[in-house]
Design a protein around this motif. Sequence first.
Motif, PDB file in Angstrom:
ATOM      1  N   SER A   6       0.847  -1.199   0.000  1.00 62.18           N
ATOM      2  CA  SER A   6       0.000   0.000   0.000  1.00 62.18           C
ATOM      3  C   SER A   6       0.873   1.235   0.000  1.00 62.18           C
ATOM      4  N   THR A   7       1.607   1.429  -1.085  1.00 67.59           N
ATOM      5  CA  THR A   7       2.570   2.516  -1.158  1.00 67.59           C
ATOM      6  C   THR A   7       2.396   3.344  -2.413  1.00 67.59           C
ATOM      7  N   GLY A   8       1.283   3.175  -3.124  1.00 67.60           N
ATOM      8  CA  GLY A   8       1.107   3.888  -4.373  1.00 67.60           C
ATOM      9  C   GLY A   8       1.371   3.003  -5.575  1.00 67.60           C
ATOM     10  N   VAL A   9       2.009   1.834  -5.403  1.00 63.61           N
ATOM     11  CA  VAL A   9       2.220   0.914  -6.506  1.00 63.61           C
ATOM     12  C   VAL A   9       0.919   0.162  -6.741  1.00 63.61           C
ATOM     13  N   ARG A  10       0.300   0.324  -7.891  1.00 61.88           N
ATOM     14  CA  ARG A  10      -1.029  -0.225  -8.119  1.00 61.88           C
ATOM     15  C   ARG A  10      -1.006  -1.586  -8.798  1.00 61.88           C
ATOM     16  N   ARG A  11       0.059  -1.910  -9.497  1.00 65.55           N
ATOM     17  CA  ARG A  11       0.115  -3.230 -10.101  1.00 65.55           C
ATOM     18  C   ARG A  11       1.500  -3.833  -9.848  1.00 65.55           C
ATOM     19  N   TYR A  12       1.491  -5.072  -9.492  1.00 67.47           N
ATOM     20  CA  TYR A  12       2.735  -5.765  -9.203  1.00 67.47           C
ATOM     21  C   TYR A  12       2.648  -7.134  -9.856  1.00 67.47           C
ATOM     22  N   PRO A  13       3.196  -7.300 -11.049  1.00 68.13           N
ATOM     23  CA  PRO A  13       2.947  -8.510 -11.819  1.00 68.13           C
ATOM     24  C   PRO A  13       3.495  -9.763 -11.150  1.00 68.13           C
ATOM     25  N   LEU A  57      10.417   2.373 -13.421  1.00 67.11           N
ATOM     26  CA  LEU A  57       9.432   1.577 -12.693  1.00 67.11           C
ATOM     27  C   LEU A  57       8.058   2.240 -12.625  1.00 67.11           C
ATOM     28  N   VAL A  58       8.035   3.561 -12.601  1.00 72.16           N
ATOM     29  CA  VAL A  58       6.780   4.270 -12.329  1.00 72.16           C
ATOM     30  C   VAL A  58       5.702   3.920 -13.343  1.00 72.16           C
ATOM     31  N   PHE A  59       6.038   3.993 -14.626  1.00 75.92           N
ATOM     32  CA  PHE A  59       4.986   3.943 -15.650  1.00 75.92           C
ATOM     33  C   PHE A  59       4.383   2.549 -15.838  1.00 75.92           C
ATOM     34  N   PRO A  60       5.160   1.472 -15.841  1.00 75.17           N
ATOM     35  CA  PRO A  60       4.500   0.155 -15.928  1.00 75.17           C
ATOM     36  C   PRO A  60       3.763  -0.246 -14.657  1.00 75.17           C
ATOM     37  N   LEU A  61       4.219   0.246 -13.486  1.00 72.54           N
ATOM     38  CA  LEU A  61       3.643  -0.194 -12.222  1.00 72.54           C
ATOM     39  C   LEU A  61       2.464   0.643 -11.762  1.00 72.54           C
ATOM     40  N   ILE A  62       2.379   1.894 -12.194  1.00 72.76           N
ATOM     41  CA  ILE A  62       1.300   2.776 -11.742  1.00 72.76           C
ATOM     42  C   ILE A  62       0.505   3.236 -12.954  1.00 72.76           C
ATOM     43  N   GLY A  63      -0.758   2.876 -12.973  1.00 68.30           N
ATOM     44  CA  GLY A  63      -1.601   3.157 -14.122  1.00 68.30           C
ATOM     45  C   GLY A  63      -1.777   4.635 -14.373  1.00 68.30           C
ATOM     46  N   HIS A  64      -2.116   4.971 -15.618  1.00 69.75           N
ATOM     47  CA  HIS A  64      -2.301   6.379 -15.975  1.00 69.75           C
ATOM     48  C   HIS A  64      -3.556   6.964 -15.352  1.00 69.75           C
ATOM     49  N   SER A  65      -4.461   6.099 -14.865  1.00 74.11           N
ATOM     50  CA  SER A  65      -5.656   6.561 -14.164  1.00 74.11           C
ATOM     51  C   SER A  65      -6.150   5.442 -13.274  1.00 74.11           C
ATOM     52  N   ARG A  72      -2.646  -4.901 -16.983  1.00 75.07           N
ATOM     53  CA  ARG A  72      -2.186  -4.722 -18.354  1.00 75.07           C
ATOM     54  C   ARG A  72      -1.696  -3.291 -18.586  1.00 75.07           C
ATOM     55  N   PRO A  73      -0.380  -3.040 -18.431  1.00 73.82           N
ATOM     56  CA  PRO A  73       0.146  -1.724 -18.793  1.00 73.82           C
ATOM     57  C   PRO A  73      -0.125  -1.421 -20.260  1.00 73.82           C
ATOM     58  N   LEU A  74      -0.419  -0.164 -20.557  1.00 77.22           N
ATOM     59  CA  LEU A  74      -0.691   0.236 -21.928  1.00 77.22           C
ATOM     60  C   LEU A  74       0.605   0.394 -22.705  1.00 77.22           C
ATOM     61  N   VAL A  75       0.466   0.486 -24.020  1.00 75.87           N
ATOM     62  CA  VAL A  75       1.643   0.717 -24.864  1.00 75.87           C
ATOM     63  C   VAL A  75       2.344   2.010 -24.461  1.00 75.87           C
ATOM     64  N   THR A  76       1.552   3.039 -24.128  1.00 79.08           N
ATOM     65  CA  THR A  76       2.162   4.312 -23.715  1.00 79.08           C
ATOM     66  C   THR A  76       2.975   4.151 -22.430  1.00 79.08           C
TER      67      THR A  76
END
Length: 639
Positions: A6-13, A57-65, A72-76
């Motif tokens: 519970s630290t702001g990381v929303r996805r952890y594959p 790490l930020v962009f694949p682990l934390i969704g854009h919204s 599923r991280p987006l292409v962006t």
Amino acid sequence: MNLAFSTGVRRYPSGRLGQAFKLYAVLVAAYTIWAAAFSTWDVLSRTIVFLSMMLVLVFPLIGHSERARADRPLVTDWLLAALAFASLVFFVSEVDAIGQRMSLFDPLPPSYWFFGSAILLMSLEAARRTVGLGLTTIVVLFVAYNLFGHLLAGPLTHGHITPGHFLDLMVFTTDGLFGAPVQVTATYAFLFVLFGTLLERAGGGEFFFDFAAIFAGRRPGGPAKVAVFSSGLFGMVSGSPTSDVVTTGSVTIPIMKRLGYSPRLAAGVEVAASTGGSILPPVMGSAVFIMVEFTGIPYVEIAVAALVPAIIYYVGIYVQVHLRSLKLGLRGLPEEQIPELAPTLKRGFLFLVPLVTLVGALWAGYTPTFVALFGAASVVAVWALRWRTFSLRALYDGAAQTTFNMVAVTGACAAAGMVIGGITMTGLAGKVSDLIALLAGSNLLLTLVIGGALTILLGMGMPTPAAYALAAALVAPTLIRDFGVPAIQAHLFLLYFAVLSAMTPPVAVAAYAAAAIADDNPMAIAFVACNLAVSAFLLPFTFIYDPGLMLIGGPAAIAGSIVSVLLAVVLISVAKEGYAHRPLGPVTRTLCALAGLAYLVPNLYSLIYGTVLLAAALVSLRWSQPGTAGADKAEAALR
């Protein structure tokens, strides 16, 4: 996919991709340790590389919204991660050139323009993803002010800042994006979080809970008092209200609920106790290391000054918990759940070694970086001696968790660095000081109220380190320059309110963590926590006016200050709870509150007034009828 922490990381594959992320996170931790202990790079180069690594790490682990699929991280997201990695490669290859160039004299090559702009925009997007639109909007406004503020008329105008000038100072110096907040995140803060994470994984949290249960578990409200003690003990080494709530609250909150505490009260006690860990030496929170950078005051001096106020903070919570437990008839822990002292010490006394190591290194004069390194090394050594729980895999996982825990903090501190850089470039701090002076005049108390409120307001949109950093840049100069408040008192005042913002509605991050465990409304939990910690909101004002509370002055003055404030906290707690062996009437409660406030003011007349009011309260208690009006309703609210 699931939530890692519970630290702001929303996805952890999970699976191979998860293992790849974990390996990369361990490499980030290894780099941070190497950079702190062995690197010969200058501070700017080390910090640029650290931020670039974290942005990967930020962009694949934390969704854009919030609506983005957690699995599923987006292409962006992958494109941004690739750009962050390309920036990392570029900055590593340019370490020597960046260290040797002269800002504003040497022109920026096209590659510097591209990657400098890229890391600025990626940091802005990282802030949006990690801490939301509040801080991000502030950063955008400051960037716009930097670039277009010369077009304004009146006192807010400043000299023309060209885009090249802005980019050079913001990215390629330590006066902008890579200023104190990110520097601290890349060194002391990361290493102390590593220390706390490894200690918890080694079993330190369980030992602290058992140790607290031995001394507080049998008394009325025993589980709540155990929460206060254990959260303080663990919080002083973890330095994070949220991680403290998750670690100790996962044990204390269910126990309290099982023994008759309402979920709201159980979680409120845990939040109030966990928040104080960020102001309790020897570790305190990551914001204190930013204070070291801002003020130049040695960390050990800050820790000594913060010790007594932090203890009094916990005294206030303990007294209120005790009185509320008596009032509501809440019992202690069952005897079979209270461990014995000798087996507990035999099983866990080694966990005291890292604390002794920290304190010893501080007193020996080592920098906070090496204090944290020594502490982490001692945890690993103690953990290895407890070989049944130690494994290289567990150590590997602890290093990875530390990196993941720092993702959101890094995003927030990068944004705070941009704001502070903008303040420095435009001279806005002086203008804000003038505005505060216009509102408060020469009234120090009103200035403090405005400063404290502003700090809590900032803390509602960003983590504690970022809130403190901005408050220190905007408010501290006024207190120090215009009112002659010593730097250590001014900055500790702001640090306290930045920490208290973690449990202050409407954005009380520690309460949200507790709500998930207690299954209750986070805002209601935050209000309960603030009620239990009511004295904490008065303490910062006290040590501004009374430096004896920070162990400054002669022995007699220091002792008098401590006794007076302790008495004040007890009286305010009694007034707040409306109970002292029996329910109190409104007259007695009012007299206790006024006496407590009088004891907070450090002069002879106030002490006399306080003593008279206390005597009147005792007489009122002796002769008045118990205050029962609305008792049932009040009790229901308290639960």
